[in-house]
Design a protein around this motif. Structure first.
Motif, mmCIF file in Angstrom:
data_model
loop_
_atom_site.group_PDB
_atom_site.id
_atom_site.type_symbol
_atom_site.label_atom_id
_atom_site.label_comp_id
_atom_site.label_asym_id
_atom_site.label_seq_id
_atom_site.Cartn_x
_atom_site.Cartn_y
_atom_site.Cartn_z
ATOM 1 N N VAL A 65 10.388 5.217 -2.813
ATOM 2 C CA VAL A 65 9.849 4.381 -1.735
ATOM 3 C C VAL A 65 10.564 3.034 -1.653
ATOM 4 O O VAL A 65 11.123 2.673 -0.616
ATOM 5 C CB VAL A 65 8.324 4.180 -1.911
ATOM 6 N N ASN B 213 -1.976 8.074 -10.428
ATOM 7 C CA ASN B 213 -1.265 9.340 -10.273
ATOM 8 C C ASN B 213 -1.762 10.418 -11.219
ATOM 9 O O ASN B 213 -1.378 11.574 -11.097
ATOM 10 C CB ASN B 213 0.249 9.133 -10.430
ATOM 11 N N GLU C 84 1.120 2.200 -3.488
ATOM 12 C CA GLU C 84 -0.157 2.779 -3.914
ATOM 13 C C GLU C 84 -0.286 4.200 -3.406
ATOM 14 O O GLU C 84 -0.730 5.096 -4.119
ATOM 15 C CB GLU C 84 -1.315 1.921 -3.386
ATOM 16 N N ALA C 85 0.134 4.401 -2.140
ATOM 17 C CA ALA C 85 0.063 5.750 -1.576
ATOM 18 C C ALA C 85 0.938 6.698 -2.386
ATOM 19 O O ALA C 85 0.539 7.824 -2.687
ATOM 20 C CB ALA C 85 0.500 5.739 -0.119
ATOM 21 N N ALA C 86 2.131 6.235 -2.762
ATOM 22 C CA ALA C 86 3.033 7.090 -3.537
ATOM 23 C C ALA C 86 2.403 7.431 -4.883
ATOM 24 O O ALA C 86 2.431 8.583 -5.320
ATOM 25 C CB ALA C 86 4.372 6.386 -3.747
ATOM 26 N N GLU C 87 1.798 6.437 -5.518
ATOM 27 C CA GLU C 87 1.142 6.706 -6.801
ATOM 28 C C GLU C 87 -0.033 7.645 -6.628
ATOM 29 O O GLU C 87 -0.277 8.532 -7.434
ATOM 30 C CB GLU C 87 0.659 5.392 -7.420
ATOM 31 N N ASP C 88 -0.754 7.434 -5.543
ATOM 32 C CA ASP C 88 -1.917 8.266 -5.263
ATOM 33 C C ASP C 88 -1.493 9.728 -5.110
ATOM 34 O O ASP C 88 -2.231 10.637 -5.459
ATOM 35 C CB ASP C 88 -2.587 7.764 -3.979
ATOM 36 N N LEU C 89 -0.288 9.929 -4.580
ATOM 37 C CA LEU C 89 0.185 11.286 -4.339
ATOM 38 C C LEU C 89 0.944 11.849 -5.536
ATOM 39 O O LEU C 89 1.616 12.862 -5.423
ATOM 40 C CB LEU C 89 1.073 11.312 -3.086
ATOM 41 N N GLY C 90 0.864 11.159 -6.664
ATOM 42 C CA GLY C 90 1.376 11.751 -7.895
ATOM 43 C C GLY C 90 2.648 11.147 -8.448
ATOM 44 O O GLY C 90 3.206 11.669 -9.404
ATOM 45 N N CYS C 91 3.142 10.055 -7.867
ATOM 46 C CA CYS C 91 4.355 9.427 -8.389
ATOM 47 C C CYS C 91 4.017 8.532 -9.573
ATOM 48 O O CYS C 91 2.985 7.872 -9.571
ATOM 49 C CB CYS C 91 4.986 8.519 -7.328
ATOM 50 N N SER C 92 4.936 8.486 -10.540
ATOM 51 C CA SER C 92 4.810 7.442 -11.548
ATOM 52 C C SER C 92 5.355 6.159 -10.922
ATOM 53 O O SER C 92 5.934 6.190 -9.840
ATOM 54 C CB SER C 92 5.614 7.822 -12.786
ATOM 55 N N SER D 132 0.826 -1.203 0.000
ATOM 56 C CA SER D 132 0.000 0.000 0.000
ATOM 57 C C SER D 132 0.865 1.261 0.000
ATOM 58 O O SER D 132 0.392 2.331 -0.365
ATOM 59 C CB SER D 132 -0.963 -0.005 1.187
ATOM 60 N N LEU D 133 2.149 1.121 0.386
ATOM 61 C CA LEU D 133 3.033 2.286 0.337
ATOM 62 C C LEU D 133 3.231 2.751 -1.099
ATOM 63 O O LEU D 133 3.259 3.944 -1.386
ATOM 64 C CB LEU D 133 4.389 1.949 0.961
ATOM 65 N N PHE E 144 -5.611 5.975 3.333
ATOM 66 C CA PHE E 144 -5.718 4.523 3.411
ATOM 67 C C PHE E 144 -6.182 4.081 4.792
ATOM 68 O O PHE E 144 -5.810 4.672 5.800
ATOM 69 C CB PHE E 144 -4.374 3.884 3.092
#
Ligand SMILES: Nc1ncnc2c1ncn2[C@@H]1O[C@H](COP(=O)(O)OP(=O)(O)OP(=O)(O)O)[C@@H](O)[C@H]1O
Ligand SMILES: [Mg+2]
Lengths: 296, 449
Positions: free
Chosen positions: A211, B87, A195-203, A192-193, B95
């Protein structure tokens, strides 16, 4: 009392298996070569009493260490070992990381099997595996035969008895030591880390750099030390796969010891090697300590 | 300013921000989301409620882009999201497991999303400080996630998702680990943020009170389906199924058979006269002689100038009714409403009168859902259309409220909730007492089944 015993056990272990052998080697390194059995002087003779002890210590000197500085073979061998160890650590990391990553990403039911495959080579003797590489890499070896058969090359490549063969041997032998700590760091990582990074705009790629890599940092460091430290003193691989041009301190040590039968010089080489290794070993311990704290 | 009710879902011209179109999500054989169609509008505070494992998180993950629907389509602002990676969506998710980056400090965790946007340092720092203040984490900015408490971690996760001020914010149980006071404060902060920024919130919560407080609409889910979507009061007052009634709040369910009611209702004289004096039924006491009275000028001022605004001055100053433990029984003032249904619920008891029941249900097996706070309890039979005899089995004391568990004679156990107006020592009903549970003819909801 019980607590004292519990603490004493590792110290006894350390004293018996590290300190005592080290003191013996140190003593030999301070002795002189002699045509005797064992091939050095002086011998500690406790029956001679106090006088004997005094003359024993008087006979010890740093002659052999001075000798090591006069012949540039030795410091070149140390430097060359460090360089080979460094390069092969980097190569092992570059090969090992993707393997560890793929293992950690694999379906959970596959992971034990993959782990098993990584450990499997340990089940056969290390020496036999290195000999097998001689068979593969030699001019008439499997690799050259295959390349000639496919037509990629017209004359056999000389790989055996070069530094290339040494690198191949080292990377092959030490790969599991790199893969296992990295794998264990990556496997612990929570998906989920990412996913969190992607959610916050990371490719995907930047999530990997920002991460995954930082979170496997301790595994990477541990793996690098586990490869680097033993490779510095490695002698079987350079002796069997390397050529006359391959200069490694382990090989020098072996030759001093068994070919020249100069135990005192060989011991001096070993003592300096140990001193060189103390630094990375301490750094390695620090890293382990930090990791334990972070996990605890 | 005219206060218009926020109800975009009733406006046919309003375009929904999020559209679920026949979305099904399967994990192997298991159906996590079952043919779900739902619109969510811009600036809504949409709460998802439902038992564990009903698919709330899955719904969020589909919105955020971490799961692709097996069937169906998701549209955000009318745009199909099938091939848009997480993204690239103007969506941020908090979460359920927080997913904080363990190698980064609290500060860097919150700044993570902002840095990816390539904002300049000062802007980022200002925004992070703002978020830290909002979630009261200023003192922990330098700590790593494993060095703070569970509730603090939850707040970091919340701050991180809020930092980018996205168009759509998905919060998966954002306040579960906070103590009541902090939770309420944060709820109001969220509502404030929502009002200021116009962000659309979709929030998962297990706390019904929270859903009721913050949500513009509440969706109750069960096994991958949305059972009912309505405003909080509607969900509470008019649940559309036994499942929803039972899931939201406390409820008494009385099963029985419906019968169309003949109008007029049960004749008055069937109800025994009561002996309890009714505080509201008594004539209003005369004005106290020593109460201040206006003089002639004041009289004139009131009648000419203030009259249009304030209305006629009441001849007597208002007096509050004497405190009573039971709620006022409105039955005496208004005659029993006609229509609806009569519910035959137990042998040897008169049917329960439900004036708001659907006469179409006549002859069917139905369940009457009654909220505990809408019931009264008394030692003597009150003069209301619905009074059921029973015995007090248990009394739960909750501080401001007491809950009486009453075993109805020949019927089910019901809960009656009463505000503790008097000190507990002066409570006149105790264990094993024979009591009457009463309620008005419109306080229940009749549900099929
Ligand atoms: N990756 C997955 N593989 C298989 N089944 C899954 C997966 N993710 C979720 N499920 C199943 O889908 C169902 C819905 O899960 P979901 O996480 O949406 O529940 P939830 O409503 O969020 O529950 P909770 O309130 O406990 O968080 C669960 O029964 C779960 O076991
Ligand atoms: Mg969930």
């Amino acid at each position: 009392m019980r607590r004292f015993l519990l603490i004493a056990v590792p110290y006894l272990w350390l004293v018996a298996l590290f300190l005592i052998p080290f003191v013996i080697v140190l003593k030999i390194s301070l002795s002189d070569i002699a045509l005797a059995r064992p091939p050095y002087m002086p011998q500690l003779d406790l029956s001679a009493g106090w006088e004997g002890l005094k003359s024993f210590f008087a006979a010890l000197d740093f002659e052999n260490f001075v000798f090591l500085t006069t012949d540039d073979l030795y410091w070149k061998a140390y430097l060359s070992s460090l360089r080979i160890a460094l390069f092969s650590t980097v190569i092992t990391l570059l090969v090992g990381y993707p393997i560890a990553y793929a293992m950690a990403r694999a379906a959970p039911e596959w992971r034990p099997t993959l782990l098993m495959l990584v450990i499997l080579p340990f089940w056969t003797s290390f020496l036999i595996r290195v000999y097998a590489w001689m068979g593969i890499l030699s001019n008439e070896g499997l690799l050259n035969q295959f390349l000639l058969w496919t037509g990629i090359i017209s004359s056999p490549l000389t790989i055996l008895n070069t530094n290339t063969a040494v690198y191949i041997g080292i990377v092959y032998t030490y790969l599991p030591f790199m893969i296992l700590p990295i794998y264990s760091a990556l496997e612990r990582m929570d998906d989920s880390l990412l996913e969190a990074a992607e959610d916050l705009g990371c490719s995907r790629l930047s999530a990997f750099w920002l991460v995954t890599v930082p979170l496997s940092k301790n595994g990477i460091i541990a793996g690098c030390f586990l490869v680097f430290i033993p490779v510095i003193g490695e002698f079987v691989i350079p002796s069997l796969l390397g050529g006359s041009g391959t200069l490694m301190i382990g090989k020098v040590l072996w030759e001093e010891f068994f070919s020249n039968r100069d135990w005192p010089v060989a011991s001096a080489v070993a003592v300096i090697l140990l001193l060189i290794l103390v630094i990375p070993i301490i750094l390695f311990q620090r890293n382990e300590q930090k990791q334990r704290e972070a996990n605890g | 300013m005219a206060q218009t009710v926020f109800a975009p879902w009733d406006d046919p011209n309003e375009k929904p921000l999020i559209q679920f179109k026949n979305v099904t999500k399967r994990f192997g054989e298991f159906i996590a989301i079952d043919d779900l169609t739902q619109d969510i509008y811009s600036k809504e505070f949409f709460a998802l409620l439902g038992p564990s494992g009903c698919g709330k998180t899955t719904m969020m993950r589909i919105l955020a882009g971490f799961e692709t629907p097996t069937e169906g389509q998701i549209l955000i602002s009318g745009q199909d999201m099938s091939h848009v990676p997480p993204n690239k969506r103007a969506v941020n998710m908090m979460f359920q497991s927080y997913a904080l980056f363990p190698h980064l400090s609290v500060w860097d965790n919150i700044a993570f999303g902002l840095k990816r946007e390539g904002k300049d340092k000062d802007t980022i720092a200002a925004r992070v400080e703002e978020m830290l203040r909002l979630t009261r984490l200023d003192r922990f900015a330098k700590r790593k996630p494993h060095q703070i408490s569970g509730g603090q971690r939850q707040r970091v996760a919340l701050a991180r998702s809020l930092a980018k001020a996205p168009k759509l914010l998905l919060l998966d149980e954002p306040l579960g680990a906070l103590d009541k006071k902090l939770r309420q404060d944060t709820q109001f902060e969220l509502m404030d943020i929502q009002e200021k920024t116009g962000t659309t919130f979709v929030i998962v919560t297990h706390d019904q009170e929270e859903a009721m407080t913050v949500a513009s609409r509440v969706a109750v889910m069960d096994e991958g389906k949305i059972v009912q979507v309505a405003t909080p009061d509607e969900i509470y007052e008019a649940p559309n199924s036994i499942y929803v009634a039972d899931f939201i709040g406390d409820v008494n369910l009385i099963e029985g058979r419906a019968e169309a009611r003949m109008s007029p209702a049960t004749p008055r004289d069937q109800i025994e006269p009561t002996t309890t004096p009714d505080p509201e039924g008594a004539p209003p006491p005369p004005a106290k002689p020593d109460a201040p009275q206006p003089n002639a000028y004041g009289e004139w001022l009131q009648n000419t100038l203030l009259f249009p605004f304030l209305g006629k001055r009441a001849p007597n100053p208002k007096e509050l009714p004497a405190p009573s433990e039971t709620k006022p029984t409105p039955a005496l003032q208004s005659p029993v409403k006609t229509g609806g249904i009569a519910l035959h619920w137990a042998d040897g008891h008169p049917p329960i009168v439900v004036a708001n029941g659907d006469p179409q249900l006549a002859g069917a097996a139905v369940t009457l859902a009654l909220r505990p706070e809408k019931l009264n309890i008394a030692k003597n039979k009150p003069d209301t259309p619905n009074a059921l005899p029973g015995t007090v089995i248990d009394i739960g004391y909750l501080g401001n409220l007491s809950t009486y568990h009453v075993q109805l004679d020949n019927g089910p156990m019901v809960k009656v909730q009463v505000t503790n107006v008097r000190r507990i020592a002066r409570r006149d009903i105790t264990w094993e007492d024979a009591v009457w549970v009463s309620f008005s003819e419109t306080s229940g909801v009749v549900l099929k089944g």
